[in-house]
Design a protein around this motif. Structure first.
Motif, short mmCIF file in Angstrom:
data_model
loop_
_atom_site.label_atom_id
_atom_site.label_comp_id
_atom_site.label_asym_id
_atom_site.label_seq_id
_atom_site.Cartn_x
_atom_site.Cartn_y
_atom_site.Cartn_z
N VAL A 1 1.35 -96.35 16.22
CA VAL A 1 -0.04 -96.78 16.36
C VAL A 1 -0.90 -95.87 15.49
CG1 VAL A 1 -1.96 -97.11 17.97
CG2 VAL A 1 0.38 -97.64 18.68
N VAL A 2 -1.48 -96.41 14.47
CA VAL A 2 -2.34 -95.62 13.57
C VAL A 2 -3.66 -95.36 14.25
CG1 VAL A 2 -3.49 -95.61 11.31
CG2 VAL A 2 -1.21 -96.63 11.56
N HIS A 3 -4.20 -96.41 14.88
CA HIS A 3 -5.41 -96.23 15.70
C HIS A 3 -5.37 -97.20 16.87
CE1 HIS A 3 -9.72 -97.03 16.78
NE2 HIS A 3 -9.57 -95.74 17.01
N MET A 4 -5.43 -96.63 18.07
CA MET A 4 -5.46 -97.48 19.26
C MET A 4 -6.87 -98.01 19.43
SD MET A 4 -3.78 -98.76 21.84
CE MET A 4 -2.55 -97.93 22.84
N ALA A 5 -7.03 -99.33 19.32
CA ALA A 5 -8.36 -99.94 19.42
C ALA A 5 -8.91 -99.82 20.83
CB ALA A 5 -8.27 -101.41 19.02
N GLU A 6 -10.23 -99.78 20.94
CA GLU A 6 -10.87 -99.95 22.25
C GLU A 6 -10.74 -101.43 22.61
OE1 GLU A 6 -14.87 -98.40 22.27
OE2 GLU A 6 -14.28 -96.71 21.00
N ALA A 7 -11.09 -101.75 23.84
CA ALA A 7 -10.97 -103.17 24.24
C ALA A 7 -11.80 -104.03 23.29
CB ALA A 7 -11.46 -103.34 25.68
N PHE A 8 -11.14 -104.98 22.61
CA PHE A 8 -11.83 -105.78 21.58
C PHE A 8 -12.83 -106.71 22.25
CE2 PHE A 8 -11.92 -108.80 17.87
CZ PHE A 8 -12.32 -107.86 16.94
N GLU B 1 1.82 -99.46 12.20
CA GLU B 1 2.90 -99.59 11.21
C GLU B 1 4.16 -99.87 12.00
OE1 GLU B 1 1.82 -96.69 7.49
OE2 GLU B 1 2.93 -95.84 9.16
N VAL B 2 4.88 -100.88 11.57
CA VAL B 2 6.11 -101.22 12.31
C VAL B 2 7.29 -101.31 11.35
CG1 VAL B 2 4.85 -102.53 14.07
CG2 VAL B 2 5.81 -103.73 12.11
N CYS B 3 8.48 -101.02 11.90
CA CYS B 3 9.71 -101.20 11.13
C CYS B 3 10.67 -102.04 11.95
CB CYS B 3 10.39 -99.86 10.87
SG CYS B 3 9.60 -98.92 9.59
N LEU C 1 9.20 -102.49 6.44
CA LEU C 1 8.04 -101.78 7.00
C LEU C 1 6.82 -102.68 6.78
CD1 LEU C 1 6.23 -99.27 7.80
CD2 LEU C 1 6.38 -98.59 5.40
N LEU C 2 6.04 -102.89 7.83
CA LEU C 2 4.82 -103.71 7.72
C LEU C 2 3.63 -102.93 8.27
CD1 LEU C 2 6.72 -106.65 9.15
CD2 LEU C 2 5.25 -107.10 7.20
N ARG C 3 2.48 -103.16 7.68
CA ARG C 3 1.25 -102.53 8.16
C ARG C 3 0.25 -103.61 8.52
NH1 ARG C 3 1.36 -98.64 3.33
NH2 ARG C 3 2.27 -96.81 4.31
N GLY C 4 -0.47 -103.40 9.60
CA GLY C 4 -1.48 -104.41 9.94
C GLY C 4 -2.15 -104.12 11.26
N TRP C 5 -2.58 -105.19 11.91
CA TRP C 5 -3.34 -105.10 13.15
C TRP C 5 -2.69 -105.99 14.21
CZ3 TRP C 5 -5.07 -104.94 8.29
CH2 TRP C 5 -5.92 -103.88 7.95
N VAL C 6 -2.87 -105.61 15.46
CA VAL C 6 -2.26 -106.38 16.54
C VAL C 6 -3.13 -107.61 16.82
CG1 VAL C 6 -1.59 -106.38 18.97
CG2 VAL C 6 -1.24 -104.33 17.54
N TYR C 7 -2.55 -108.77 16.55
CA TYR C 7 -3.29 -110.02 16.69
C TYR C 7 -3.17 -110.55 18.12
CZ TYR C 7 -4.60 -114.88 15.74
OH TYR C 7 -5.19 -116.12 15.76
N ARG C 8 -1.97 -110.51 18.64
CA ARG C 8 -1.73 -110.90 20.03
C ARG C 8 -0.63 -110.00 20.58
NH1 ARG C 8 -5.03 -114.36 19.87
NH2 ARG C 8 -5.02 -116.54 19.25
N ARG C 9 -0.55 -109.97 21.91
CA ARG C 9 0.50 -109.17 22.53
C ARG C 9 0.87 -109.82 23.85
NH1 ARG C 9 -1.57 -104.50 25.49
NH2 ARG C 9 -1.50 -106.24 26.94
#
Ligand code: NSS
Length: 429
Positions: A95-102, A71-73, A20-28
């Motif tokens: 998705v813990v929080h869906m970001a607005e357009a960065f 959070e991903v598994c 299990l990892l927690r973090g932020w989406v860096y690229r997609r």
């Protein structure tokens, strides 16, 4: 299930395991039937893969916006094409929080990135600098504590100048006016009569009107003061301090330095002792490389850059003409027109990072200097009083920590060395 850090996965500790990892989406990105999400946490970045057969997991991975918290598994496997050599095959994503357009992409101007520093702080570049900075502060405390210094605290609201009136910030203080401290020095000098060796790490404030690459209006100052020390004793501790800081950073922050493109060999060369050079020799050197300067001039930022480009290691410059320095420096008994002070100039064009020296410790000499500088003795009553009761020779110095970080990390501007820089034009964010 306990979460793991990206760096632990990249070290290879979890190959074949579900994590299990927690973090932020860096690229997609999406190719064919696969969605890639590069996850960022405080320790690094890691590629995660969602296959179309995974249905909902794939649909989310395909759409999740940059900088959303997740959070991903999934199961760790080796993948040579992934950054760091490992990836996680996802079986779950939340998705813990869906970001607005960065609002930041890589094509933004430096000014835009400064306006959005609270967001740009997440960039890999700023993350690397902040980690190096953390190590630098830790190393400073470590050095002083291991060498018999006591940590003390001085006030930020003060009644008079230490480093000259032109850069004082005035603030209303009830029915009086106060200033923001330029240096803890005068207070550190009060502490030495009981604690002998003291240091403090705190902000200092200067109303710097000039816009340069190395001036902040609020900077972090590591200052020390030692009873019974002369100019040379002080420089010896300083070179060991700088060596310690640089070694710590090399030992703990190699990958961050490499990420920033720092030439590590330049840092490896930073070994005590450093050269001592008299001010007059510096002026000669400046003239040799075509700088128009005469004895008694203060070296400007450009001149300092030109000269220190030639240096391999930091260099101490000593014996400045007294008129170029504040009143408290001790005149050289062998030539009272110069003072027993030193600046430490960092190499590679970075220039001054430390200012220090021996203090006037005799009452009559101090009073005479205060008057000859046209200052009012009433503004310095505490400082003068310290020369009345068991005065001793002593010395001290101040290290500009942001400047040290700038040099060690190889940055081209001091506003990249501190998270929320304060300059003449910038009070936000
Ligand atoms: O003005 S200094 O040279 N010296 C002092 O303030 C002494 N009173 C310190 C002491 O002996 N306790 O400043 C010391 C260092 C200087 O070498 C720079 O590295 C840094 O503080 N400094 C600054 N850094 C960033 N921005 C600004 N404006 C700045 N001013 C000084």
């Amino acid at each position: 299930m306990r979460s793991v850090k990206v760096e632990d996965v990249l070290r290879g500790g979890y190959e074949g395991e579900r994590v299990l990892l927690r973090g932020w989406v860096y690229r997609r990105r999406k190719t064919g039937g696969v969605a890639f999400v590069v996850l960022r946490d405080s320790s690094g970045i890691l590629q995660c893969v969602a296959e179309r057969e995974r249905g909902e997991v794939y649909d989310i991975a395909k759409k999740v916006r940059i900088e959303s918290s997740v959070e991903v598994c999934g199961t760790v496997r080796r993948e040579d094409k992934a950054p760091g050599g490992y990836e996680v095959l996802l079986d779950d994503i939340r998705v813990v929080h869906m970001a607005e357009a960065f609002p930041i992409n890589r094509y933004k101007s430096e000014e835009y990135l400064l306006d959005n520093r609270h967001l740009w702080l997440r960039s890999r570049e700023m993350t690397a600098v902040m980690k190096i900075r953390s190590t630098v502060f830790g190393a400073i405390h470590e050095f002083f504590r291991e060498n018999g210094y006591y940590e003390v605290q001085a006030p930020m609201f003060v009644g008079s100048a230490v480093e000259g009136g032109s850069t004082l910030f005035e603030v209303p203080y009830f029915d009086k006016k106060a200033y923001l401290t330029q240096s803890a020095q005068f207070y550190l000098e009060a502490f030495i009569y009981s604690l002998e060796k003291v240091y403090t790490v705190a902000p200092s404030f200067r109303a710097e009107k000039s816009r340069t690459r190395r001036h902040l209006t609020e900077f972090w100052h590591a200052e020390a003061e030692v009873a019974w020390y002369g100019n040379e004793d002080m420089m010896k501790d300083e070179e060991l301090l700088m060596e310690h800081i640089v070694r710590r950073v090399l030992a703990e922050r190699k990958s961050e330095l490499e990420y920033l493109g720092r030439d590590l060999d330049r840092l490896r060369a930073v070994e005590a002792p450093f050269e001592r050079m008299r001010y007059e020799r510096l002026i000669e050197m400046a003239r040799d490389i075509g700088v128009e300067i005469s004895y008694g001039d203060d070296l400007g930022a450009d001149e300092e850059r030109a000269i220190t480009k030639e240096f391999e290691k930091p260099v101490f410059v000593t014996h400045y003409p007294s008129e170029t320095k504040p009143f408290y420096h001790r005149p050289d008994p062998e030539n009272p027109s110069v003072v027993l002070c030193h600046d430490l100039l960092a190499p590679e064009g970075y220039g001054e990072i430390i200012g220090g020296g021996e203090r006037i410790w005799k009452l009559d000499v101090l009073l005479q200097r205060i008057r000859s500088y046209g200052l009012n003795p009433d503004d310095y009553s505490m400082y003068i009083d310290l020369r009345r009761y068991g005065s001793v020779p002593h010395a001290g110095f101040g290290l500009g920590v942001d400047r040290a970080v700038m040099w060690i990390a190889g940055l081209d501007h001091i506003n990249k060395a501190i998270a929320f820089p304060r300059t003449i034009r910038r009070l936000r964010p």
